[in-house]
Write a protein that holds these residues in place. Structure first.
Motif, PDB file in Angstrom:
ATOM      1  N   ARG A  11       0.826  -1.209   0.000  1.00  0.00           N
ATOM      2  CA  ARG A  11       0.000   0.000   0.000  1.00  0.00           C
ATOM      3  C   ARG A  11       0.860   1.259   0.000  1.00  0.00           C
ATOM      4  N   LYS A  12       1.992   1.176   0.668  1.00  0.00           N
ATOM      5  CA  LYS A  12       2.871   2.344   0.794  1.00  0.00           C
ATOM      6  C   LYS A  12       3.399   2.792  -0.571  1.00  0.00           C
ATOM      7  N   PHE A  13       3.646   1.827  -1.449  1.00  0.00           N
ATOM      8  CA  PHE A  13       4.193   2.151  -2.767  1.00  0.00           C
ATOM      9  C   PHE A  13       3.175   1.926  -3.876  1.00  0.00           C
ATOM     10  N   ALA A  14       1.904   2.125  -3.565  1.00  0.00           N
ATOM     11  CA  ALA A  14       0.857   1.986  -4.581  1.00  0.00           C
ATOM     12  C   ALA A  14       1.087   3.017  -5.683  1.00  0.00           C
ATOM     13  N   GLY A  15       0.971   2.597  -6.904  1.00  0.00           N
ATOM     14  CA  GLY A  15       1.188   3.497  -8.035  1.00  0.00           C
ATOM     15  C   GLY A  15       2.647   3.638  -8.425  1.00  0.00           C
ATOM     16  N   ALA A  16       3.524   2.979  -7.692  1.00  0.00           N
ATOM     17  CA  ALA A  16       4.956   3.116  -7.976  1.00  0.00           C
ATOM     18  C   ALA A  16       5.356   2.378  -9.243  1.00  0.00           C
ATOM     19  N   TRP A  18       3.955   2.202 -12.201  1.00  0.00           N
ATOM     20  CA  TRP A  18       3.890   3.052 -13.392  1.00  0.00           C
ATOM     21  C   TRP A  18       4.856   4.211 -13.286  1.00  0.00           C
ATOM     22  N   ALA A  19       5.101   4.679 -12.085  1.00  0.00           N
ATOM     23  CA  ALA A  19       6.081   5.754 -11.903  1.00  0.00           C
ATOM     24  C   ALA A  19       7.473   5.274 -12.288  1.00  0.00           C
ATOM     25  N   LEU A  20       7.766   4.021 -12.008  1.00  0.00           N
ATOM     26  CA  LEU A  20       9.077   3.468 -12.342  1.00  0.00           C
ATOM     27  C   LEU A  20       9.215   3.184 -13.833  1.00  0.00           C
ATOM     28  N   LEU A  21       8.109   2.921 -14.503  1.00  0.00           N
ATOM     29  CA  LEU A  21       8.162   2.589 -15.928  1.00  0.00           C
ATOM     30  C   LEU A  21       8.125   3.813 -16.840  1.00  0.00           C
ATOM     31  N   LYS A  22       7.460   4.867 -16.414  1.00  0.00           N
ATOM     32  CA  LYS A  22       7.286   6.040 -17.273  1.00  0.00           C
ATOM     33  C   LYS A  22       8.533   6.921 -17.294  1.00  0.00           C
ATOM     34  N   ASN A  23       8.595   7.772 -18.308  1.00  0.00           N
ATOM     35  CA  ASN A  23       9.661   8.768 -18.367  1.00  0.00           C
ATOM     36  C   ASN A  23       9.429   9.797 -17.260  1.00  0.00           C
ATOM     37  N   PRO A  24      10.485  10.300 -16.634  1.00  0.00           N
ATOM     38  CA  PRO A  24      10.310  11.235 -15.521  1.00  0.00           C
ATOM     39  C   PRO A  24       9.522  12.487 -15.887  1.00  0.00           C
ATOM     40  N   GLY A  25       9.599  12.931 -17.116  1.00  0.00           N
ATOM     41  CA  GLY A  25       8.897  14.142 -17.520  1.00  0.00           C
ATOM     42  C   GLY A  25       7.400  13.972 -17.678  1.00  0.00           C
ATOM     43  N   THR A  26       6.916  12.751 -17.726  1.00  0.00           N
ATOM     44  CA  THR A  26       5.489  12.519 -17.956  1.00  0.00           C
ATOM     45  C   THR A  26       4.780  11.935 -16.736  1.00  0.00           C
ATOM     46  N   LEU A  27       5.363  12.085 -15.573  1.00  0.00           N
ATOM     47  CA  LEU A  27       4.763  11.537 -14.357  1.00  0.00           C
ATOM     48  C   LEU A  27       3.609  12.411 -13.869  1.00  0.00           C
ATOM     49  N   THR A  28       2.589  11.774 -13.341  1.00  0.00           N
ATOM     50  CA  THR A  28       1.524  12.520 -12.677  1.00  0.00           C
ATOM     51  C   THR A  28       2.027  12.921 -11.290  1.00  0.00           C
ATOM     52  N   LYS A  29       1.264  13.748 -10.604  1.00  0.00           N
ATOM     53  CA  LYS A  29       1.676  14.195  -9.277  1.00  0.00           C
ATOM     54  C   LYS A  29       1.780  13.016  -8.307  1.00  0.00           C
ATOM     55  N   ARG A  30       0.803  12.127  -8.359  1.00  0.00           N
ATOM     56  CA  ARG A  30       0.811  10.963  -7.471  1.00  0.00           C
ATOM     57  C   ARG A  30       2.010  10.063  -7.761  1.00  0.00           C
ATOM     58  N   GLN A  31       2.309   9.862  -9.035  1.00  0.00           N
ATOM     59  CA  GLN A  31       3.451   9.037  -9.406  1.00  0.00           C
ATOM     60  C   GLN A  31       4.759   9.687  -8.979  1.00  0.00           C
ATOM     61  N   GLY A  32       4.829  11.009  -9.093  1.00  0.00           N
ATOM     62  CA  GLY A  32       6.017  11.726  -8.636  1.00  0.00           C
ATOM     63  C   GLY A  32       6.235  11.562  -7.146  1.00  0.00           C
ATOM     64  N   LEU A  33       5.153  11.601  -6.399  1.00  0.00           N
ATOM     65  CA  LEU A  33       5.266  11.403  -4.947  1.00  0.00           C
ATOM     66  C   LEU A  33       5.699   9.977  -4.622  1.00  0.00           C
ATOM     67  N   ALA A  34       5.186   9.012  -5.358  1.00  0.00           N
ATOM     68  CA  ALA A  34       5.587   7.620  -5.149  1.00  0.00           C
ATOM     69  C   ALA A  34       7.069   7.445  -5.464  1.00  0.00           C
ATOM     70  N   LEU A  35       7.529   8.082  -6.532  1.00  0.00           N
ATOM     71  CA  LEU A  35       8.942   8.006  -6.895  1.00  0.00           C
ATOM     72  C   LEU A  35       9.818   8.694  -5.850  1.00  0.00           C
ATOM     73  N   LEU A  36       9.343   9.797  -5.324  1.00  0.00           N
ATOM     74  CA  LEU A  36      10.072  10.497  -4.263  1.00  0.00           C
ATOM     75  C   LEU A  36      10.189   9.622  -3.013  1.00  0.00           C
ATOM     76  N   ALA A  37       9.128   8.908  -2.681  1.00  0.00           N
ATOM     77  CA  ALA A  37       9.166   8.007  -1.524  1.00  0.00           C
ATOM     78  C   ALA A  37      10.178   6.891  -1.740  1.00  0.00           C
ATOM     79  N   ILE A  38      10.249   6.384  -2.961  1.00  0.00           N
ATOM     80  CA  ILE A  38      11.233   5.338  -3.270  1.00  0.00           C
ATOM     81  C   ILE A  38      12.646   5.896  -3.179  1.00  0.00           C
ATOM     82  N   LYS A  39      12.838   7.119  -3.656  1.00  0.00           N
ATOM     83  CA  LYS A  39      14.152   7.750  -3.598  1.00  0.00           C
ATOM     84  C   LYS A  39      14.584   7.955  -2.149  1.00  0.00           C
ATOM     85  N   GLN A  40      13.681   8.402  -1.314  1.00  0.00           N
ATOM     86  CA  GLN A  40      14.021   8.639   0.089  1.00  0.00           C
ATOM     87  C   GLN A  40      14.354   7.337   0.795  1.00  0.00           C
ATOM     88  N   ARG A  41      13.676   6.281   0.424  1.00  0.00           N
ATOM     89  CA  ARG A  41      13.952   4.988   1.038  1.00  0.00           C
ATOM     90  C   ARG A  41      15.262   4.404   0.530  1.00  0.00           C
TER      91      ARG A  41
END
Length: 161
Positions: A11-16, A18-41
């Motif tokens: 649940r913590k990384f829900a939506g991650a 697609w965030a990991l598969l997409k190009n960084p420039g085309t991420l939605t806000k939710r996907q960007g937050l999921a990617l940020l959470a992965i980066k922090q971890r």
């Protein structure tokens, strides 16, 4: 993540995904937050994402062949030391087919058009299930795809001059 003992990880990384598969420039806000959470971890997942993005940047098409050669060397060395089995295997494959990869980049040739055509033909064949003869399927393929005229980059350049 779902196989881990606690379902909160998934649940913590829900939506991650697609965030990991997409190009960084085309991420939605939710996907960007999921990617940020992965980066922090950090950890292996973030290392894998960074490796994927650096390889994507090498093949983006805006570098000279010498730069690509140097960056590919650096990427393969980094991948070999990454302790990520998929990237170690990929670096070995890249080293094995290095000359062909560099020739493809230098000439601007890829198999993308052929793969697209192959997918289209397979789709037509799947739709034509139940036709009485193979001739009908072939006619449908020729109608949708024919006459196929693939030009290599050097042939296209000589035609325009």
């Amino acid at each position: 993540m779902r196989k881990l003992p606690s379902p909160t990880f998934a649940r913590k990384f829900a939506g991650a995904r697609w965030a990991l598969l997409k190009n960084p420039g085309t991420l939605t806000k939710r996907q960007g937050l999921a990617l940020l959470a992965i980066k922090q971890r950090g950890g292996a997942l973030w290392r894998a994402y960074e490796m994927k993005e650096s390889l994507r940047a090498i093949f983006a098409g805006d570098l000279e062949i010498d730069e690509v050669n140097e960056m590919l060397d650096h990427w393969c060395k980094r991948a070999s030391r990454s302790r990520l089995s998929s990237f170690i295997r990929l670096s070995k494959t890249i080293r094995t087919h290095r000359d062909g990869i560099l020739a493809s980049i230098r000439l601007g040739v890829s198999n993308g058009r052929v793969e697209g055509l192959n997918t289209k033909v397979r789709s037509i064949i799947a739709r034509s299930y139940g036709f009485h003869s193979a001739k009908a399927t072939l006619a449908l393929v020729m109608l949708a795809c024919g006459p196929i005229d693939l030009k290599l980059p050097y042939e296209r350049a000589s035609l325009s001059t």
